[in-house]
Design an enzyme around this catalytic site. Sequence first.
Site, mmCIF file in Angstrom:
data_model
loop_
_atom_site.group_PDB
_atom_site.id
_atom_site.type_symbol
_atom_site.label_atom_id
_atom_site.label_comp_id
_atom_site.label_asym_id
_atom_site.label_seq_id
_atom_site.Cartn_x
_atom_site.Cartn_y
_atom_site.Cartn_z
ATOM 1 N N HIS A 109 0.859 -1.133 -0.027
ATOM 2 C CA HIS A 109 0.089 0.023 0.109
ATOM 3 C C HIS A 109 0.731 1.263 0.146
ATOM 4 C CE1 HIS A 109 -3.804 -2.511 1.755
ATOM 5 N NE2 HIS A 109 -3.365 -2.902 0.504
ATOM 6 N N CYS A 117 4.091 12.475 -7.627
ATOM 7 C CA CYS A 117 3.295 13.539 -8.390
ATOM 8 C C CYS A 117 2.041 13.248 -8.946
ATOM 9 C CB CYS A 117 4.247 13.966 -9.600
ATOM 10 S SG CYS A 117 3.721 15.164 -10.420
ATOM 11 N N CYS A 120 2.744 13.420 -13.213
ATOM 12 C CA CYS A 120 3.459 12.911 -13.997
ATOM 13 C C CYS A 120 3.903 11.580 -12.902
ATOM 14 C CB CYS A 120 4.855 13.333 -14.305
ATOM 15 S SG CYS A 120 5.970 13.656 -13.045
ATOM 16 N N ASN A 204 -3.268 -13.083 15.702
ATOM 17 C CA ASN A 204 -4.115 -12.072 16.035
ATOM 18 C C ASN A 204 -5.230 -12.180 17.207
ATOM 19 O OD1 ASN A 204 -6.344 -10.214 15.092
ATOM 20 N ND2 ASN A 204 -5.760 -10.323 13.116
ATOM 21 N N GLU A 206 -7.930 -11.450 17.559
ATOM 22 C CA GLU A 206 -9.181 -11.758 17.403
ATOM 23 C C GLU A 206 -9.414 -12.545 16.070
ATOM 24 O OE1 GLU A 206 -11.161 -7.830 16.702
ATOM 25 O OE2 GLU A 206 -10.331 -7.214 18.715
HETATM 26 P P1 OAD Z 1 -7.024 -3.275 10.420
HETATM 27 O O1 OAD Z 1 -7.142 -2.093 11.270
HETATM 28 O O2 OAD Z 1 -8.320 -3.604 9.456
HETATM 29 O O3 OAD Z 1 -7.068 -4.575 11.277
HETATM 30 C C1 OAD Z 1 -6.097 -4.668 12.303
HETATM 31 C C2 OAD Z 1 -6.083 -6.049 12.939
HETATM 32 O O4 OAD Z 1 -4.748 -6.313 13.700
HETATM 33 C C3 OAD Z 1 -7.333 -6.560 13.355
HETATM 34 O O5 OAD Z 1 -7.563 -7.653 12.883
HETATM 35 C C4 OAD Z 1 -6.979 -6.622 14.947
HETATM 36 O O6 OAD Z 1 -7.774 -7.723 15.541
HETATM 37 C C5 OAD Z 1 -5.446 -6.849 14.994
HETATM 38 N N1 OAD Z 1 -4.629 -6.538 15.808
HETATM 39 C C6 OAD Z 1 -5.139 -5.402 16.940
HETATM 40 N N2 OAD Z 1 -3.807 -5.374 17.679
HETATM 41 C C7 OAD Z 1 -2.943 -6.325 17.562
HETATM 42 C C8 OAD Z 1 -1.939 -6.747 18.201
HETATM 43 N N3 OAD Z 1 -1.398 -6.090 19.081
HETATM 44 N N4 OAD Z 1 -1.291 -7.991 17.501
HETATM 45 C C9 OAD Z 1 -1.672 -8.479 16.240
HETATM 46 N N5 OAD Z 1 -2.685 -8.127 15.892
HETATM 47 C C10 OAD Z 1 -3.615 -7.146 16.570
HETATM 48 O O7 OAD Z 1 -5.867 -3.113 9.482
HETATM 49 P P2 OAD Z 1 -5.339 -3.924 8.278
HETATM 50 O O8 OAD Z 1 -5.645 -5.251 8.182
HETATM 51 O O9 OAD Z 1 -3.964 -3.680 8.252
HETATM 52 O O10 OAD Z 1 -5.255 0.109 3.284
HETATM 53 O O11 OAD Z 1 -5.894 -3.071 7.009
HETATM 54 C C11 OAD Z 1 -5.777 -3.207 5.707
HETATM 55 C C12 OAD Z 1 -6.071 -2.037 5.227
HETATM 56 O O12 OAD Z 1 -7.154 -1.298 5.238
HETATM 57 C C13 OAD Z 1 -4.853 -0.909 5.446
HETATM 58 O O13 OAD Z 1 -3.475 -1.332 4.629
HETATM 59 C C14 OAD Z 1 -5.322 0.232 4.612
HETATM 60 C C15 OAD Z 1 -6.936 0.029 5.242
HETATM 61 O O14 OAD Z 1 -7.637 0.298 4.487
HETATM 62 C C16 OAD Z 1 -5.006 1.198 2.727
HETATM 63 O O15 OAD Z 1 -4.755 2.144 3.150
HETATM 64 C C17 OAD Z 1 -4.913 1.012 1.301
#
Ligand code: OAD
Length: 236
Positions: A109, A117, A120, A204, A206
């Site tokens: 990401h 930019c 460009c 995780n 959860e």
């Molecule tokens: P999320 O915020 O959707 O999920 C975070 C995950 O981390 C959840 O499943 C939590 O249970 C888990 N979590 C929380 N604390 C934790 C810990 N201490 N150890 C391990 N796990 C833990 O974040 P992402 O899955 O990264 O994209 O989200 C994916 C994408 O959604 C991001 O990259 C972003 C967003 O839209 C873009 O910006 C394109």
Amino acid sequence: MGRALEPLVALTGAGVSAESGVPTFRGPDGLWERRRPEELANQRAFARHPLLVWRFYAWRRSLVARCSPNAAHLTLADIEDRVGDFTLITQNVDGLHGAAGNLQVIELHGSLWRLRCTRCLERWEDRRVPFPELPPRCPSCGGLARPDVVWFGESLEQRILDRAMSSAARARIMLVVGTSAVVHPAAQLPLIAKNAGAWIVEINPEETPVSAYADEVIRGPAAQVLPEWWAHNQGL
Ligand code: OAD
């Protein structure tokens, strides 16, 4: 170390940085000025309200600049040192894997620490904290700069996605750490690995969609349980 773990692939999400103090997207601290990231991290919002979106990223950069890699990041750096065939794929834009010492990171990401930019194809590193108050201009064409991150509604860079997909398809073991696994195409990577015969380990606190097909589910915070997993498995 033997070869029983190779190729080893790790896919990380915001949860891996949670214990460093970086708020997750879907957790309770994911809001900025009562707005959800989806409202700000998109092309339409930037076209209409560039300064608002810019301030959101200035806030995120300042926040991340105060954070350090935690034990989960450091474990992944140790894994890279010791496992010959290892690929780290992250959805995070915070740069903490690099700060921990990982040299080969597929940043699906993008990165908070690069600009690109809007006119460009130029991309460049910018590590200033705080951000300048206004988005700078492109050094090549003078177009307006934006953060080099993938926004909602945008496609991932094909070359980067291809690398991630082929690593997933080759994996013998895939660690899926701290991701809600709801954002595609990243969320497909564990399934690609599983269908190609990999052993899937989810870390995780959860349940997520990956939990249903993971071979091993470790419920706990990554900074605690990933070092434990590695301590048990590195001798294999
Ligand atoms: P999320 O915020 O959707 O999920 C975070 C995950 O981390 C959840 O499943 C939590 O249970 C888990 N979590 C929380 N604390 C934790 C810990 N201490 N150890 C391990 N796990 C833990 O974040 P992402 O899955 O990264 O994209 O989200 C994916 C994408 O959604 C991001 O990259 C972003 C967003 O839209 C873009 O910006 C394109």
